[in-house]
Design an enzyme around this catalytic site. Structure first.
Site, PDB file in Angstrom:
ATOM      1  N   ARG A 144       0.885  -1.179   0.000  1.00 56.92           N
ATOM      2  CA  ARG A 144       0.000   0.000   0.000  1.00 56.92           C
ATOM      3  C   ARG A 144       0.905   1.205   0.000  1.00 56.92           C
ATOM      4  O   ARG A 144       1.706   1.390   0.928  1.00 56.92           O
ATOM      5  CB  ARG A 144      -0.914  -0.005   1.230  1.00 56.92           C
ATOM      6  N   ARG A 184     -13.530  -8.560   1.307  1.00 61.88           N
ATOM      7  CA  ARG A 184     -12.093  -8.328   1.110  1.00 61.88           C
ATOM      8  C   ARG A 184     -11.326  -9.616   1.389  1.00 61.88           C
ATOM      9  O   ARG A 184     -10.404  -9.974   0.676  1.00 61.88           O
ATOM     10  CB  ARG A 184     -11.590  -7.207   2.044  1.00 61.88           C
ATOM     11  N   HIS A 186      -7.289   0.964  -6.523  1.00 58.81           N
ATOM     12  CA  HIS A 186      -7.500   0.085  -5.365  1.00 58.81           C
ATOM     13  C   HIS A 186      -8.171  -1.200  -5.868  1.00 58.81           C
ATOM     14  O   HIS A 186      -9.331  -1.475  -5.548  1.00 58.81           O
ATOM     15  CB  HIS A 186      -8.374   0.801  -4.329  1.00 58.81           C
ATOM     16  N   CYS A 210     -16.469   1.670   0.484  1.00 65.08           N
ATOM     17  CA  CYS A 210     -15.358   0.760   0.816  1.00 65.08           C
ATOM     18  C   CYS A 210     -14.938   0.854   2.267  1.00 65.08           C
ATOM     19  O   CYS A 210     -14.221  -0.022   2.752  1.00 65.08           O
ATOM     20  CB  CYS A 210     -14.177   1.002  -0.117  1.00 65.08           C
ATOM     21  N   GLN A 224      -9.970  -3.816  -3.518  1.00 67.77           N
ATOM     22  CA  GLN A 224     -11.285  -3.350  -3.050  1.00 67.77           C
ATOM     23  C   GLN A 224     -12.353  -3.626  -4.092  1.00 67.77           C
ATOM     24  O   GLN A 224     -13.460  -4.089  -3.773  1.00 67.77           O
ATOM     25  CB  GLN A 224     -11.216  -1.842  -2.761  1.00 67.77           C
ATOM     26  N   ASP A 246     -17.508   7.419  -1.607  1.00 63.33           N
ATOM     27  CA  ASP A 246     -16.308   7.217  -0.791  1.00 63.33           C
ATOM     28  C   ASP A 246     -16.062   8.515  -0.025  1.00 63.33           C
ATOM     29  O   ASP A 246     -16.720   9.540  -0.268  1.00 63.33           O
ATOM     30  CB  ASP A 246     -15.106   6.849  -1.691  1.00 63.33           C
TER      31      ASP A 246
HETATM   32  N1   CP Z   1     -11.176   0.001   2.249  1.00 65.71           N
HETATM   33  C1   CP Z   1      -9.908  -0.132   2.702  1.00 65.71           C
HETATM   34  O1   CP Z   1      -8.933  -0.311   1.961  1.00 65.71           O
HETATM   35  O2   CP Z   1      -9.833  -0.131   4.061  1.00 65.71           O
HETATM   36  P1   CP Z   1      -8.483   0.077   4.898  1.00 65.71           P
HETATM   37  O3   CP Z   1      -7.946   1.435   4.561  1.00 65.71           O
HETATM   38  O4   CP Z   1      -8.918  -0.038   6.350  1.00 65.71           O
HETATM   39  O5   CP Z   1      -7.514  -1.006   4.512  1.00 65.71           O
END
Ligand code: CP
Length: 305
Positions: A104, A288, A131, A260, A134, A221
């Site tokens: 990430r 997820r 992403h 998300c 997701q 979002d």
């Molecule tokens: N939606 C998502 O990626 O959640 P986090 O940031 O908690 O990993």
């Protein structure tokens, strides 16, 4: 090396592969274990976080352990990444220790550099531009609630961010259309939309009323994502795009609401919607785990023949 099965972005994988990964995830969720019990025994996944996470971290950790493997977690502050060691060197070193790397990162170019220099699969756990994990979970969730993806109308409302970009990529792979209602200054890259549409996507920018009319799926979002510094400007520009009972009622009666998470309650979505009967946000969060087990099996083992 081109034969490494990375999971970098929706737009660079064939739709058949993406569908097969979703099927793997469905099988894992149903307890069918297509590769048998503990197929990743002896394998280790490195999880690199340059940004905070709850769902991504926990779902990858739990998913690897359920598949018989292990994880090692690094964050920028407590590793040499935070002191300037290059992504390329980090990729080469980690490849000597672990069997795959999830990252990430603040910058898509770091993901691509990791994949260039790693000799093990690299998984995109979110960048500033996408992403995809997701969106795999979201597509699994939509199929569970709607029975299909092809022919559905999605409405993306609010900030045209990295998550929306992965939905744009997915439109060209899965046959749904997506109307996007985003204020000026917060719209996704038009070139990305045009590329997706050339590849078969059905994405268009429109106004809020048109986006919501006849929508099967309503998605929003956070208005201020990790790294955004223009809080006041975003609040002002995005306020008319809140999903509340009135705006949700503009979609189909059986439309589902998606986010998300984490949500900023009563900013982009009101409590009555996110806690209401049309909300599937916690199914999304759970998926997820299942969808990423499909991604992990693809990266480590390939697809069942
Ligand atoms: N939606 C998502 O990626 O959640 P986090 O940031 O908690 O990993």
């Amino acid at each position: 090396m081109t034969d490494i099965r990375h999971f970098l972005d929706i737009d660079v994988l064939p739709s058949g592969t993406l569908n097969d990964i979703l099927t793997l995830g469905d099988s894992e969720k149903a307890g069918k274990a297509p590769f048998g019990d503990k197929p990743l025994a002896g394998k280790t996944l490195a999880l690199i976080f340059e940004k905070p996470s709850t769902r991504t971290r926990v779902s990858f950790e739990v998913g690897m352990r359920q598949l018989g493997g292990d994880v090692v977690v690094l964050d920028a502050d407590s590793s040499q990444l935070g002191r300037g060691e290059t992504i390329a060197d980090t990729a080469r070193v980690l490849s000597r220790f672990v069997d795959a790397i999830m990252i990430r990162t603040t910058d898509e170019s770091k993901l691509l550099e990791m994949a260039k220099y790693a000799t093990v699969p690299v998984i995109n756990g979110l960048t500033d531009q996408s992403h995809p994990c997701q969106i795999m979970a979201d597509l699994m969730t939509i199929k569970e609630h709607k029975g299909r993806l092809d022919g559905l109308k999605f409405a993306w409302v609010g900030d045209g961010n990295n998550v929306s970009a992965s939905f744009i990529h997915a439109s060209s792979k899965f046959g749904f259309s997506m109307d996007m209602a985003c204020p000026a200054g917060y719209r996704p890259n038009q070139g990305m939309i045009e590329t997706a549409n050339v590849d078969g996507g059905k994405v268009r920018m429109t106004d809020l009323d048109s986006a919501l009319a006849g929508a099967d799926v309503v998605v929003t979002d956070c208005w201020v994502s990790m790294g955004d510094e223009d809080y006041d400007a975003r609040m002002e520009a995005l306020a008319p795009y809140q999903i509340n009972a009135k705006t949700m009622a503009q979609a189909k009666d059986d439309a589902i609401f998606m986010h998300c998470l984490p949500a900023h309650r009563n900013e982009e979505v009101t409590d009555e919607v996110i806690d209401g009967p049309q909300s599937v946000v916690f199914d999304e969060a759970e998926n997820r785990l299942h969808a990423q087990k499909g991604v992990l099996l693809y990266c480590f083992n390939g697809l069942p023949s």
